[in-house]
Every structure is written in structure tokens, then in C-alpha cells.
Design a protein around this motif. Structure first.
Motif, PDB file in Angstrom:
ATOM      1  N   UNK A 167       0.838  -1.185   0.000  1.00 19.52           N
ATOM      2  CA  UNK A 167       0.000   0.000   0.000  1.00 19.52           C
ATOM      3  C   UNK A 167       0.876   1.240   0.000  1.00 19.52           C
ATOM      4  N   UNK A 168       0.421   2.204  -0.727  1.00 20.26           N
ATOM      5  CA  UNK A 168       1.098   3.490  -0.745  1.00 20.26           C
ATOM      6  C   UNK A 168       0.117   4.494  -0.171  1.00 20.26           C
ATOM      7  N   UNK A 169       0.557   5.269   0.802  1.00 18.40           N
ATOM      8  CA  UNK A 169      -0.305   6.253   1.444  1.00 18.40           C
ATOM      9  C   UNK A 169       0.262   7.636   1.179  1.00 18.40           C
ATOM     10  N   UNK A 170      -0.606   8.516   0.684  1.00 16.68           N
ATOM     11  CA  UNK A 170      -0.233   9.907   0.443  1.00 16.68           C
ATOM     12  C   UNK A 170      -1.373  10.776   0.939  1.00 16.68           C
ATOM     13  N   UNK A 171      -1.083  11.655   1.873  1.00 18.69           N
ATOM     14  CA  UNK A 171      -2.098  12.547   2.439  1.00 18.69           C
ATOM     15  C   UNK A 171      -3.336  11.775   2.892  1.00 18.69           C
ATOM     16  N   UNK A 172      -3.109  10.692   3.601  1.00 18.79           N
ATOM     17  CA  UNK A 172      -4.158   9.842   4.170  1.00 18.79           C
ATOM     18  C   UNK A 172      -4.964   9.070   3.128  1.00 18.79           C
ATOM     19  N   UNK A 173      -4.603   9.155   1.860  1.00 15.25           N
ATOM     20  CA  UNK A 173      -5.227   8.333   0.820  1.00 15.25           C
ATOM     21  C   UNK A 173      -4.382   7.082   0.632  1.00 15.25           C
ATOM     22  N   UNK A 174      -5.039   5.951   0.455  1.00 15.97           N
ATOM     23  CA  UNK A 174      -4.341   4.687   0.291  1.00 15.97           C
ATOM     24  C   UNK A 174      -4.487   4.196  -1.139  1.00 15.97           C
ATOM     25  N   UNK A 175      -3.381   3.769  -1.728  1.00 21.05           N
ATOM     26  CA  UNK A 175      -3.364   3.268  -3.101  1.00 21.05           C
ATOM     27  C   UNK A 175      -2.797   1.847  -3.100  1.00 21.05           C
ATOM     28  N   UNK A 176      -3.403   0.980  -3.882  1.00 25.66           N
ATOM     29  CA  UNK A 176      -2.903  -0.371  -4.073  1.00 25.66           C
ATOM     30  C   UNK A 176      -1.912  -0.331  -5.228  1.00 25.66           C
ATOM     31  N   UNK A 177      -0.737  -0.899  -5.016  1.00 25.64           N
ATOM     32  CA  UNK A 177       0.311  -0.895  -6.034  1.00 25.64           C
ATOM     33  C   UNK A 177       0.384  -2.300  -6.635  1.00 25.64           C
ATOM     34  N   UNK A 178       0.220  -2.364  -7.958  1.00 26.14           N
ATOM     35  CA  UNK A 178       0.127  -3.635  -8.666  1.00 26.14           C
ATOM     36  C   UNK A 178       1.227  -3.718  -9.722  1.00 26.14           C
ATOM     37  N   UNK A 179       2.055  -4.752  -9.639  1.00 26.49           N
ATOM     38  CA  UNK A 179       3.034  -5.004 -10.703  1.00 26.49           C
ATOM     39  C   UNK A 179       2.345  -5.848 -11.758  1.00 26.49           C
ATOM     40  N   UNK A 180       2.454  -5.453 -13.014  1.00 26.61           N
ATOM     41  CA  UNK A 180       1.927  -6.222 -14.132  1.00 26.61           C
ATOM     42  C   UNK A 180       3.137  -6.621 -14.973  1.00 26.61           C
TER      43      UNK A 180
END
Length: 181
Positions: free
Chosen positions: A1-14
Motif C-alpha cells: 500500500x502506498x499512502x499519500x495525504x491519508x489516501x491509500x493506493x494499491x500498487x500492482x506489478x503487471x
């Protein structure tokens, strides 16, 4: 997970990787898999993609419906339409802004080998096309430690007439948390 300014993003390698881990040879993939390219498009459409300069140059253009963030020391993207990032942090920040603008919470890591290794601590999920060959190559995908990754899906690719090899579509999720830098 990547968190920026309290937003969470799922990081996916393709990634498409051979059984021996090879993903490239002299700037190209050592196979032709049009069936996989359809899957790649579906997995990346509408999402920001982070890649290295060599990967973008091998594609030869930015892909429609996706933001292309290229990590490059030059500060200038090698292809018009791409966004340049001088560091991993800058790439993740740009990708998060692009994801927010597109209404998605996923960021794609799209290669090549150095980029996959550099961003591995951020990656939550790997969507892999396992190409059932063992070619020679000069670029590889890092081996996934079975203590940190769990296979959640394994489906045989339906081989098309123009595909040069058999393949399987694999999905992995991180089970052990490794602190991102």
C-alpha cells in the motif's frame, strides 16, 4: 500500500515473465503473446503506470487511456505525452495524483527489471503472465519469496494462433508486510 495525504493506493506489478524469470532481451520481450497483450490492456486501462525509460522506449509510445510516468535521470520523458519523475518518491506522488484524477486507487508498476526491483517494497499484488519457456535474456523479474507472497489465481491462457508460447495468468498477493522506503 502506498499512502499519500491519508489516501491509500494499491500498487500492482503487471509483468510477463518466463519460467526462468526472464522478461526481456535487448529491449524486447523474447516471445510474442497477443493474447497476453489483451490482458495487459485490461489490467492497466484507466490506471497510472510507472515504468523506466528503456521500457517506455521499447513500447515506443504512451498507451491510450493510461498515464505513463517514466522514471528517468534526465528529467525529460523520452516520448511525448509521458510524465517524467526523477525519483521513486516523485513517481509515486505523480501516480497518486493521476490515480485520484482518474477515480482509481490502483497504481501499476510496469517495468522493467530495475523498476520492479526498486518498487518491490511498495507492491501489494503481482499480476503475472508466466510464459512457459526458458529463453535467454538480459532482464529479469525478481523472484517472489513464497514466505511473503501467496498465489491467489492460476489460470491457463487460451493460446491464440499468433502466440509463440503457452502461458498461465497468475495473481499473487503480499502476505508479509515489508516496510516501503
Amino acid at each position: 500500500m502506498y499512502v499519500l495525504n491519508e489516501e491509500t493506493f494499491t500498487v500492482v506489478a503487471v509483468v510477463a515473465a518466463a519460467r526462468n524469470g526472464v522478461i526481456g532481451r535487448e529491449g524486447e520481450m523474447p516471445w510474442k503473446l497477443p493474447s497476453d497483450l489483451k490482458r495487459y490492456r485490461a489490467l492497466t486501462m484507466g490506471r497510472p503506470m510507472i515504468m523506466g525509460r528503456k521500457t517506455l522506449e521499447s513500447i515506443g509510445r504512451v498507451l491510450d487511456g493510461r498515464d505513463t510516468i517514466v522514471v528517468t535521470r534526465s528529467g525529460t520523458p523520452p516520448i511525448d505525452g509521458a510524465l517524467a519523475a526523477g525519483s521513486m518518491d516523485e513517481a509515486m506522488s505523480i501516480a497518486a495524483s493521476c490515480a485520484r484524477a482518474r477515480g482509481t486507487n490502483e497504481i501499476v508498476i510496469a517495468g522493467g527489471g530495475e523498476i520492479y526491483r526498486a518498487f518491490m517494497a511498495f507492491i501489494d499484488r503481482v499480476e503475472m503472465t508466466r510464459v512457459e519457456i526458458d529463453p535467454q535474456g538480459d532482464t529479469s523479474f525478481p523472484e517472489l519469496d513464497s514466505n511473503q507472497w501467496k498465489t491467489t489465481s492460476d489460470v491457463a491462457m487460451s493460446r491464440g494462433d499468433k502466440d509463440s508460447a503457452d502461458a498461465r495468468f497468475l495473481s499473487f498477493v503480499r502476505t508479509a508486510t515489508e516496510k516501503a522506503p
